[in-house]
Design a protein around this motif. Structure first.
Motif, PDB file in Angstrom:
ATOM      1  N   ARG A  16       0.797  -1.224   0.000  1.00 24.69           N
ATOM      2  CA  ARG A  16       0.000   0.000   0.000  1.00 24.69           C
ATOM      3  C   ARG A  16       0.831   1.275   0.000  1.00 24.69           C
ATOM      4  NH1 ARG A  16      -4.354  -0.259   4.678  1.00 24.69           N
ATOM      5  NH2 ARG A  16      -4.866   1.721   3.672  1.00 24.69           N
ATOM      6  N   ASN A  17       2.030   1.227   0.556  1.00 23.37           N
ATOM      7  CA  ASN A  17       2.821   2.444   0.737  1.00 23.37           C
ATOM      8  C   ASN A  17       4.048   2.422  -0.168  1.00 23.37           C
ATOM      9  OD1 ASN A  17       1.043   3.169   2.835  1.00 23.37           O
ATOM     10  ND2 ASN A  17       2.253   2.004   4.314  1.00 23.37           N
ATOM     11  N   ALA A  18       4.175   3.451  -0.991  1.00 24.53           N
ATOM     12  CA  ALA A  18       5.263   3.494  -1.968  1.00 24.53           C
ATOM     13  C   ALA A  18       6.628   3.513  -1.298  1.00 24.53           C
ATOM     14  CB  ALA A  18       5.095   4.718  -2.871  1.00 24.53           C
ATOM     15  N   CYS A  19       6.757   4.223  -0.168  1.00 16.98           N
ATOM     16  CA  CYS A  19       8.051   4.275   0.510  1.00 16.98           C
ATOM     17  C   CYS A  19       8.448   2.897   1.031  1.00 16.98           C
ATOM     18  CB  CYS A  19       8.028   5.299   1.643  1.00 16.98           C
ATOM     19  SG  CYS A  19       6.686   5.100   2.818  1.00 16.98           S
ATOM     20  N   ASP A  20       7.494   2.161   1.585  1.00 15.63           N
ATOM     21  CA  ASP A  20       7.785   0.817   2.082  1.00 15.63           C
ATOM     22  C   ASP A  20       8.129  -0.116   0.927  1.00 15.63           C
ATOM     23  OD1 ASP A  20       6.877   2.152   4.293  1.00 15.63           O
ATOM     24  OD2 ASP A  20       5.036   0.998   4.501  1.00 15.63           O
ATOM     25  N   ARG A  21       7.455   0.077  -0.185  1.00 20.47           N
ATOM     26  CA  ARG A  21       7.707  -0.746  -1.376  1.00 20.47           C
ATOM     27  C   ARG A  21       9.124  -0.514  -1.904  1.00 20.47           C
ATOM     28  NH1 ARG A  21       3.074   0.040  -3.224  1.00 20.47           N
ATOM     29  NH2 ARG A  21       3.471   1.860  -4.526  1.00 20.47           N
ATOM     30  N   PHE A  22       9.671   0.668  -1.716  1.00 17.93           N
ATOM     31  CA  PHE A  22      11.040   0.958  -2.144  1.00 17.93           C
ATOM     32  C   PHE A  22      12.044   0.170  -1.301  1.00 17.93           C
ATOM     33  CE2 PHE A  22      14.995   3.325  -1.856  1.00 17.93           C
ATOM     34  CZ  PHE A  22      15.255   3.665  -3.181  1.00 17.93           C
ATOM     35  N   TYR A  23      11.852   0.174   0.019  1.00 15.60           N
ATOM     36  CA  TYR A  23      12.826  -0.440   0.909  1.00 15.60           C
ATOM     37  C   TYR A  23      12.711  -1.954   0.996  1.00 15.60           C
ATOM     38  CZ  TYR A  23      14.241   4.120   2.728  1.00 15.60           C
ATOM     39  OH  TYR A  23      14.742   5.394   2.846  1.00 15.60           O
ATOM     40  N   MET A  68       9.432  -2.756  10.016  1.00 15.97           N
ATOM     41  CA  MET A  68      10.055  -3.161   8.761  1.00 15.97           C
ATOM     42  C   MET A  68      10.774  -4.499   8.908  1.00 15.97           C
ATOM     43  SD  MET A  68      12.849  -1.169   6.350  1.00 15.97           S
ATOM     44  CE  MET A  68      14.261  -1.511   7.414  1.00 15.97           C
ATOM     45  N   LEU A  69      11.563  -4.659   9.953  1.00 15.66           N
ATOM     46  CA  LEU A  69      12.309  -5.897  10.139  1.00 15.66           C
ATOM     47  C   LEU A  69      11.394  -7.048  10.539  1.00 15.66           C
ATOM     48  CD1 LEU A  69      15.534  -4.617  11.938  1.00 15.66           C
ATOM     49  CD2 LEU A  69      15.112  -4.933   9.492  1.00 15.66           C
ATOM     50  N   THR A  70      10.372  -6.748  11.305  1.00 11.40           N
ATOM     51  CA  THR A  70       9.410  -7.779  11.677  1.00 11.40           C
ATOM     52  C   THR A  70       8.737  -8.368  10.447  1.00 11.40           C
ATOM     53  OG1 THR A  70       8.986  -6.846  13.874  1.00 11.40           O
ATOM     54  CG2 THR A  70       7.243  -8.186  12.910  1.00 11.40           C
TER      55      THR A  70
END
Length: 246
Positions: free
Chosen positions: A21-28, A48-50
């Protein structure tokens, strides 16, 4: 009042980590999944690590953050290393393949000395050739001018884990050079203030940022102006950087 433990939980509601859903999360997310050893600097509640572990990451995952309440929430996951400390406290010689600073955590480094110490520590925690991925808001986009309760995009209404209806918004207290000081206000549905969270953020320009990176021994490999990997422009909104340890 709203205690620290509830505030840590609230962070996850305001900032859910979701690569779909989130573009920033999709990048990382693919960067994390593709690295065998990852250090998340400013990991917060560890979302993020979880998620990386839940999705099959079998390598070393470590999160570093100075916020004890956030780390207590992160430690519900026992197969990730959780370390209390700031970016400058990252241990040398850890041989990480990737270090990250997400959620604009880099902007909490307010002085040149903090930036230099943090970049040096991150570099020394990476193996030779390791990557450092992070973002900072582009100062030319002047994001702080939209941080106020009159902006509907800045007012968030939500229900917390205890079933309380809440509102959250920002106000800017000061702009001094490249440092912006803001307040995040948490209130109930009737507007009664439950918690005020203060924060200062530094808005470094591209030239100054890249100068610090070069001084610390990093080579900028990729730099984008938005999460869709748009070219870095003069007015942002982001400066998204992937740098390699020399």
């Amino acid at each position: 009042m709203y205690p620290d433990s509830d505030t840590a939980a609230l962070y996850d509601l305001l900032n859910p980590w979701d690569p779909e859903r989130n573009a920033c999360d999709r990048f990382y997310h693919p960067l994390v999944m593709g690295a065998d050893a990852v250090l998340d600097v400013g990991c917060g509640t560890g979302a993020m690590l979880t998620l990386a572990r839940e999705r099959g990451h079998t390598g070393r995952l470590a999160g570093l953050d100075p916020d004890r309440a956030a780390l207590e929430r992160a430690r519900r996951r026992g197969d990730v290393e959780w370390i209390e400390g700031r970016a400058a406290d990252a241990a040398p010689g850890a041989e990480f393949a990737l270090a990250t600073m997400t959620g604009h955590a880099f902007q909490t480094l307010l002085t040149d000395d903090e930036v230099r110490a943090s970049l040096a520590a991150v570099r020394n925690a990476l193996r030779p050739g390791g990557l450092f991925a992070f973002e900072t808001r582009h100062p030319a986009a002047r994001a702080w001018e939209r941080w106020n309760r009159a902006n509907p995009n800045d007012m968030t209404e939500l229900v917390d884990d205890a079933g309380r209806a809440l509102r959250y918004w920002h106000d800017v207290d000061s702009v001094a050079g490249d440092v912006v000081t803001i307040r995040g206000t948490l209130a109930d549905a009737e507007g009664r203030v439950l918690r005020v969270l203060g924060e200062s953020l530094r808005f470094l320009g591209v030239t100054e940022l890249n100068g610090f990176l070069a001084e610390a021994g990093f080579l900028v490999e990729e730099q984008y102006g938005d999460w869709d990997r748009a070219p870095l422009g003069e007015a942002g909104p982001e400066i998204i950087t992937v740098a390699r340890r020399r």
